[in-house]
Design a protein around this motif. Structure first.
Motif, short mmCIF file in Angstrom:
data_model
loop_
_atom_site.label_atom_id
_atom_site.label_comp_id
_atom_site.label_asym_id
_atom_site.label_seq_id
_atom_site.Cartn_x
_atom_site.Cartn_y
_atom_site.Cartn_z
N GLN A 164 -2.13 -1.23 0.40
CA GLN A 164 -3.39 -1.80 0.30
C GLN A 164 -2.90 -3.41 0.94
OE1 GLN A 164 -4.24 -2.02 -3.81
NE2 GLN A 164 -4.37 0.17 -4.20
N LEU A 210 -9.31 -4.41 5.97
CA LEU A 210 -8.01 -5.31 5.63
C LEU A 210 -8.66 -6.83 5.43
CD1 LEU A 210 -5.24 -3.95 7.66
CD2 LEU A 210 -6.09 -3.09 5.64
N GLU A 260 -2.95 -7.00 2.74
CA GLU A 260 -3.73 -8.09 2.99
C GLU A 260 -2.94 -8.95 4.11
OE1 GLU A 260 -4.84 -10.02 -0.63
OE2 GLU A 260 -5.84 -8.35 -1.52
N CYS A 287 -7.93 -4.34 12.31
CA CYS A 287 -7.54 -4.66 11.13
C CYS A 287 -8.66 -4.79 10.24
CB CYS A 287 -6.69 -5.66 10.55
SG CYS A 287 -4.85 -5.58 11.38
N ARG A 311 -1.92 -2.52 9.78
CA ARG A 311 -3.06 -1.40 10.01
C ARG A 311 -1.98 -0.27 9.70
NH1 ARG A 311 -2.94 0.66 15.04
NH2 ARG A 311 -2.57 -1.51 16.14
N LYS A 335 -1.83 0.45 5.93
CA LYS A 335 -3.04 0.78 5.37
C LYS A 335 -3.26 2.48 5.47
CE LYS A 335 -7.11 0.79 3.77
NZ LYS A 335 -7.40 0.38 2.36
#
Length: 318
Positions: A167, A193, A169, A188, A159, A162
Motif C-alpha cells: 500500500q 496511489l 504512498e 501512479c 507503482r 502496488k
C-alpha cells in the motif's frame, strides 16, 4: 650425484698432507665448488618461476574464456579500456565513482540504444523487487521522491510495489516539469496511489508506515542538501522507520560517503547498475539492481558484477 661428488672431493682435499702442501689448490677448488652450487640453485629458481608463469597463464585464459561463454560477469577481467577511477573490492564487485557512473549512463543511452524511461523502468522494478524480498511483511510504504532521475526510479518502484500487494504512498515535493515525469505521476494516480502534499512529522511517520523508500538524490548529487530536502531527511532519520535508499543514500557524497556520520542512515541500499564508491562504508542490507549491463559492455570497461540468478531483477550483495 653432484652433491655426493662434491662432498667426496672436499674430503679428499681436506687431508692434512694435502692442506699443508697445496693450500692454494684447496682455495681454488673450494671457491669453484661454491660458485657451481650457487649457480645451480639460481638456475633452479629461475626454472621454477618460468614454469609457474607458463602454468598459470593458460589457467587464467581458460577461466576467463569459460566465464565469457557462460556470461558470468563476475569473472570478467579488467581491460585496457577500463573506466578510470573504478575500484574492485576483494568481494569481486566494481565500485564506481561519480564520473564513471555518468559515463556508463551516457553510453547506455547513446551507442547502446537505451532510453531514459526504459532504464528508469528497469531500475524502479529492481528496487521494488529488492524491497519485497528484504521486507516481505512491509505493506505500508512511503516513497519520497526527488526532482531528478532518482525520483523517477522511486515513482516506478511505488507503482510496482502496488502490484506486489503493498500500500504505497508518495511524497513528491519538488516535481520535474517534463513529460516523462508527468506520465510517471499519471501512472501512479491511475493505480490510486496517494500523493501526499506534506510530509508527516517523525511520530506520524512511525505510526503510519512500515518502511520508507528514499528516492531523493542519486549519483549526480553534489554539495549541501537544500530545502525542503534537508528537513525531510532529518524527519526520516528521526522517525525510526527503516529506510531503503535508492542507489545512493540521500545526502551522502557519492564517493566519500558520510564522513561526518550525521547524514541519513538507511537500513538498506539498492545500488543500480553497479555499487557506487560510497557503498563501501554502508553496513546494512545491500542489494544490486538494474539488470541491463551486457557481458560485452562489462568486459569492455572491466566492470565486475555478480551474476543475476534465473529471472531475478536484483541480487543481494551483503
Amino acid at each position: 650425484s653432484f652433491f655426493r661428488i662434491s662432498f667426496g672431493c672436499a674430503c679428499e682435499f681436506s687431508t692434512p698432507s694435502v692442506i699443508s702442501s697445496n693450500r692454494r689448490v684447496l682455495r681454488v677448488v673450494g671457491t669453484l665448488l661454491v660458485v657451481v652450487m650457487l649457480g645451480a640453485a639460481l638456475l633452479g629458481t629461475c626454472r621454477g618461476l618460468v614454469c609457474l608463469s607458463f602454468r598459470t597463464l593458460p589457467a587464467c585464459v581458460t577461466v576467463s574464456a569459460a566465464a565469457k561463454r557462460c556470461g558470468v560477469r563476475a569473472a570478467v577481467l579488467p581491460s585496457q579500456g577500463s573506466l578510470r577511477g573504478m575500484a574492485t573490492e576483494a568481494s569481486g564487485v566494481s565500485f564506481l565513482g561519480q564520473e564513471q557512473s555518468k559515463a556508463i549512463d551516457d553510453e547506455l543511452m547513446g551507442p547502446l540504444g537505451f532510453s531514459v524511461d526504459q532504464l528508469m523502468e528497469l531500475a524502479g522494478l529492481s528496487v521494488a523487487c529488492a524491497v519485497a524480498k528484504q521486507y516481505p511483511e512491509a505493506r505500508r510504504v512511503l516513497v519520497v521522491c526527488g526532482p531528478g532521475n532518482n525520483g523517477g526510479d522511486g515513482l516506478v518502484a511505488a507503482r510496482h510495489l502496488k502490484h506486489f500487494g503493498c500500500q504505497p504512498e508518495i511524497h513528491y515535493p519538488k516535481r520535474t516539469d517534463k513529460p516523462l515525469y508527468h506520465n510517471l505521476v499519471k501512472q501512479c494516480e491511475g493505480l490510486g496511489l496517494p500523493l501526499l502534499p506534506a510530509l508527516p512529522d517523525a511520530p506520524g511517520l512511525a505510526k503510519a508506515y512500515d518502511l520508507i523508500v528514499d528516492a531523493i538524490f542519486g549519483f549526480s548529487f553534489k554539495g549541501a542538501v537544500k530545502a525542503p530536502f534537508d528537513s525531510i531527511l532529518a524527519t526520516l532519520q528521526a522517525s525510526g522507520v527503516p529506510v531503503v535508499s535508492v542507489d545512493v543514500p540521500s545526502g551522502w557524497d557519492v564517493e566519500a560517503g558520510d564522513p561526518s556520520g550525521k547524514a541519513l542512515r538507511p537500513a538498506m541500499l539498492v545500488s543500480l547498475t553497479a555499487p557506487k564508491q560510497c557503498a563501501r562504508s554502508f553496513a546494512g542490507h545491500h542489494w544490486l539492481g538494474g539488470r541491463f549491463i551486457a557481458p560485452a559492455f562489462a568486459a569492455k570497461h572491466g566492470l565486475v558484477l555478480p551474476p543475476y540468478p534465473g529471472t531475478e531483477q536484483c541480487v543481494k550483495l551483503s
